[in-house]
Every structure is written in structure tokens, then in C-alpha cells.
Design an enzyme around this catalytic site. Structure first.
Site, short mmCIF file in Angstrom:
data_model
loop_
_atom_site.label_atom_id
_atom_site.label_comp_id
_atom_site.label_asym_id
_atom_site.label_seq_id
_atom_site.Cartn_x
_atom_site.Cartn_y
_atom_site.Cartn_z
CG ASN A 7 -0.36 0.07 2.53
OD1 ASN A 7 0.79 -0.32 2.70
ND2 ASN A 7 -1.09 0.55 3.52
CG HIS B 54 -7.06 -4.85 6.22
ND1 HIS B 54 -6.21 -4.01 6.90
CD2 HIS B 54 -8.31 -4.39 6.48
CE1 HIS B 54 -6.92 -3.09 7.54
NE2 HIS B 54 -8.20 -3.29 7.29
CG ASP C 39 -0.28 -3.72 10.53
OD1 ASP C 39 0.23 -3.23 9.50
OD2 ASP C 39 -1.48 -3.56 10.83
CG HIS D 85 0.81 6.73 9.97
ND1 HIS D 85 0.56 6.79 8.62
CD2 HIS D 85 0.21 5.59 10.41
CE1 HIS D 85 -0.18 5.74 8.26
NE2 HIS D 85 -0.39 4.99 9.33
N PRO E 4 -4.69 5.32 10.61
CG PRO E 4 -5.72 3.41 9.72
CD PRO E 4 -5.48 4.88 9.45
#
Ligand code: DOR
Ligand code: ZN
Length: 425
Positions: free
Chosen positions: A96, A181, A307, A311, A325
Site C-alpha cells: 500500500n 485485511h 504490522d 506515520h 491508523p
């Protein structure tokens, strides 16, 4: 230094049955001798690791290194640096990114950047659907040939069941698999925090666990009917554990991973209104944590994956609806899983299985082995050393974790990869 003797370590490798105090002699990166006592030959570097555990280094099949496109959050070098500090020598980067990893040239880009960084094995997962838009399957064969180790639209589910079925069939037919997911977007809607007392008390938009549970059930049923494997990403609910238990009993080729944060933190992290607690799937309740821990002990959950989702500070400071998130995790997995060993959920060999052996096998690698003749690829950690999580100790570019300021027990002291020391505390 071509000769190294590691003295007094407690060696654990369930693959060889090793579980005891031994010395290791390494010559030019290769383990040449394992014995109760080895006197350092002339010119050797002796490293005394009394009180430490030496085990095959870890594999994390779920990290976000944000390259290409968002390297202000993390890049493949800083991500690798955090990985080896966490005892990892193999990581699988999620697709992603911007753009999404949906073409062979992008798969090769991640592999090449990882090799340039040179600290650990950086492998890409590729997208299931073009642009991760959920509509059209990617060219899975070409992506696999380029080096993609599995397929996922992580960050988002594959919502369309027909596309998911085709994806599972195709990935399975080329010896790969899809990882999902699990989140039914029509149920999660604009939810931010686990639907429960805390979200209600704080007035946070609730995210019901059935958004995850129904999708896990769908994927298990599809796997059963197609006979193809499916991997459940970041399992976080007690009902999800039950569904996977049932699917495994029915013979479905389902595997599951759990993150350190879902094993350790609850939705109470929201009590100071800090969006560092925002993660997808959300932090849940004590009962879920307890179910996840026992499922990891019993083998219903196969793998710990972080995971690791960096950020930037400014992004995590935004209002809860707008904050992305995710939380970082590479350096916290070992201490958190060790806490479960201390609490007697399982033993150290099981820790090595879920952090090293099972994840490596899942992506088709031979896990590192502590054995004469093998290249040195192991992690040495002090299971009793306490350290504080802070801006200095975090080696990731982003520092987004609710653990900031807290003490953890269990510290990686050395990581060996390709016969060399790639991390030294
Ligand atoms: O919390 C999350 N963050 N969950 C995901 O699935 C994606 C990830 C991200 O990319 O930040
Ligand atoms: Zn995810």
C-alpha cells in the site's frame, strides 16, 4: 574480524532441538563449531553473552516501509535499521505504497532498495488488485516471478467475494497465497475505536468487531471451498479465533497472524484521547487479548507479525476521524512476546516458532538455523534487560506508538545476518 566466538549464550532452536548453554565459533560468517566450551583461537573476537538467549533471527511478514511515495514516514533503510534492532533479518513490505506495488518493476524496486540498504532481507508482497482498488486482479504470475512473496491489498480488504475467490484460486495455483485485511467496510463505516464501553464513553465513532469477524468467516469458507490457502492478517477478535479454530478443524488451509499491539494493548489506550491508539483493526478488550494469547500458544494463530505502520507526528496529531491508523512495532515485538513467556502462556521455543520459523516457512524460506555449517543468522537478546521506549531508542523514522515513555523488558543485543553483525546494542 573473520573469527568470532560467542560465549555463554543460551541457545534455542526448535529445528535442531537445541535448548541449552553453548558457545559458537564463527569463521568467515559461517558457524563452524557449537560446543559447551570453546576457547577463542588467536585473533578471534570473543563476545560474552552470559544471561542472553541466542535464537534464529526473526521474520516479520507484515511491515509498511512506505517506499515508494511516503518516505517521510519511513524508508527502506530506516525500516531495515528498526528491523534488525528488533531482531528481524527478513521483512515483507506491504504494497500500500504510492503507487501501489502492482507491477513487476515496483516489486524489483523494493528488492533492490532492500539490497542497497544491506541490513536484512527485504521482500515485497504485491497487490491482489490493480491499484488496490478491488476491481481487477493483478498479473500475479509476473509479480511472483519478479519476487513478490504473496498477495494482499492490506490497508484495505478485498471486499468483492467473487474477486477474492478468483484471487485465492489464482494465487494458490501458482504456489502462493492471498493475505486479507479482514474488514467489511459496510460494517466498519466511519468507525474509529472498537465498539464497546470506552468508545461509547468517549463518544468515538464505534467500529464493531463483526466487521472483522464476518470477513474472516467469508475468507475461511472460500478457502474451504476452493481448497486454496488464505492468510488472515492482524487477527484481533475472540470470535475470529473461534472461526479460525473451526476452519482449521474442517481442513481449510487457513493461517493467521497476530500483532504485538493486539496481544498487549486494549481500547483503554484511548482514555487520554490520543490518536496514537488508532490502528486498524482497532485495539480491543481484555477478553480478546486473552483469546489471542491462548490461540498463539495452542497453534490456532501461527505467526506474530508487527504490522509496523509508521506515520508522521503531524498526521497522528490530527482529529481522530482524519488521523491515519497504524503504529510502529518492529522493536517491541520481542519484549511483548517475552512478557507472554514470563506469564506462562508458552515457552521460549514457541516464541522462536511464532517469530522465526513459522513466518519464514509461510513465505517459502528455509528459516535460519543454529547449526554447524550454516551461515550465522541469529539474534542475541537479554530477556531481563529493561529499556524505555523513547525518541532515542526508536530507530524507525516515525515514532508513532502508544508505548512512548513506557518501559519494556527484553532487549536485542546483537543481530547477525549473512554472517555479519548488522546490529549491536
Ligand atoms: O493500522 C493500520 N495501518 N492497519 C492497516 O491495515 C494499514 C496500516 C497502514 O498502512 O498504515
Ligand atoms: Zn492491515
Amino acid at each position: 574480524m573473520s573469527l568470532i566466538v560467542i560465549k555463554n549464550g543460551h541457545l534455542i532452536d526448535p529445528q535442531t532441538g537445541l535448548n541449552g548453554k553453548r558457545d559458537i565459533l564463527i569463521d568467515k560468517g559461517r558457524i563452524v563449531k557449537i560446543a559447551e566450551s570453546i576457547s577463542p583461537p588467536p585473533g578471534a573476537e570473543a563476545i560474552d553473552v552470559e544471561g542472553c538467549v541466542v535464537c534464529p533471527s526473526f521474520t516479520d511478514i507484515h511491515v509498511h516501509f512506505r517506499d515508494p511515495g511516503q518516505t517521510y514516514k519511513e524508508d527502506i533503510f530506516t525500516g531495515s535499521r528498526a528491523a534488525v534492532a528488533g531482531g528481524y533479518t527478513t521483512v515483507v513490505c506491504m504494497p500500500n505504497t504510492l503507487p501501489a506495488i502492482d507491477e513487476p518493476s515496483l516489486v524489483r524496486y523494493v528488492i533492490e532498495k532492500g539490497e542497497e540498504a544491506g541490513l536484512c532481507r527485504v521482500l515485497p508482497a504485491a497487490a491482489v488488485t490493480k491499484g488496490r482498488k478491488g476491481k481487477e486482479l493483478t498479473e500475479m504470475s509476473l509479480l511472483k516471478d519478479a519476487g513478490a512473496v504473496y498477495f494482499t491489498d492490506d490497508g484495505a480488504p478485498v471486499m468483492d467475494a467473487h474477486i477474492m475467490r478468483k484471487a485465492m484460486e489464482f494465487a494458490g495455483s501458482i504456489g502462493s497465497f492471498v493475505a486479507d485485511h479482514c474488514e467489511d467496510l459496510s460494517l466498519s463505516s466511519d468507525g474509529v475505536a472498537h465498539e464497546g464501553e470506552i468508545a461509547a464513553a468517549l463518544g468515538l465513532p464505534p467500529l464493531p468487531p463483526e466487521a472483522e469477524d464476518t470477513m474472516i468467516a467469508r475468507d475461511c469458507v472460500l478457502s474451504m471451498h476452493t481448497g486454496m490457502p488464505v492468510h488472515i492478517c492482524h487477527l484481533s477478535t475472540k470470535v475470529g479465533v473461534e472461526i479460525i479454530t473451526w476452519a482449521k478443524a474442517m481442513g481449510a488451509k487457513v493461517s493467521a497472524e497476530v500483532t504485538p499491539h493486539h496481544l498487549y494493548l486494549t481500547d483503554e489506550e484511548w482514555l487520554d484521547f490520543d490518536c496514537k491508539a488508532k490502528v486498524s483493526p482497532p485495539l480491543r478488550e481484555h477478553e480478546d487479548i486473552e483469546a489471542l494469547r491462548w490461540a498463539l500458544a495452542s497453534g490456532i494463530i501461527d505467526i506474530v507479525a508487527t504490522d509496523h505502520a509508521p506515520h508522521a507526528h503531524q498526521e497522528k496529531m490530527a482529529e481522530h476521524q482524519h488521523c491515519p491508523p497504524g503504529m510502529i512495532g518492529l522493536q517491541f515485538a520481542l519484549p511483548i512476546v517475552l512478557e507472554l513467556v514470563r506469564k506462562d502462556y508458552f515457552d521460549l521455543p514457541r516464541l522462536v516458532e511464532v517469530m522465526s520459523i513459522n513466518p519464514a516457512r509461510k513465505i517459502g524460506l528455509n528459516p535460519p538455523k543454529i547449526k554447524e555449517g550454516e551461515t550465522a543468522e541469529f539474534t542475541i537478546f537479554d530477556p531481563t534487560e529493561s529499556w524505555e521506549v523513547n525518541e532515542e531508542t526508536i530507530l524507525s523514522k516515525s515514532k508513532n506508538t502508544p508505548l512512548l515513555g513506557r518501559k519494556l523488558i527484553g532487549k536485542v543485543k546483537y543481530t547477525f545476518y549473512g554472517g555479519k553483525i548488522v546490529y549491536r546494542d
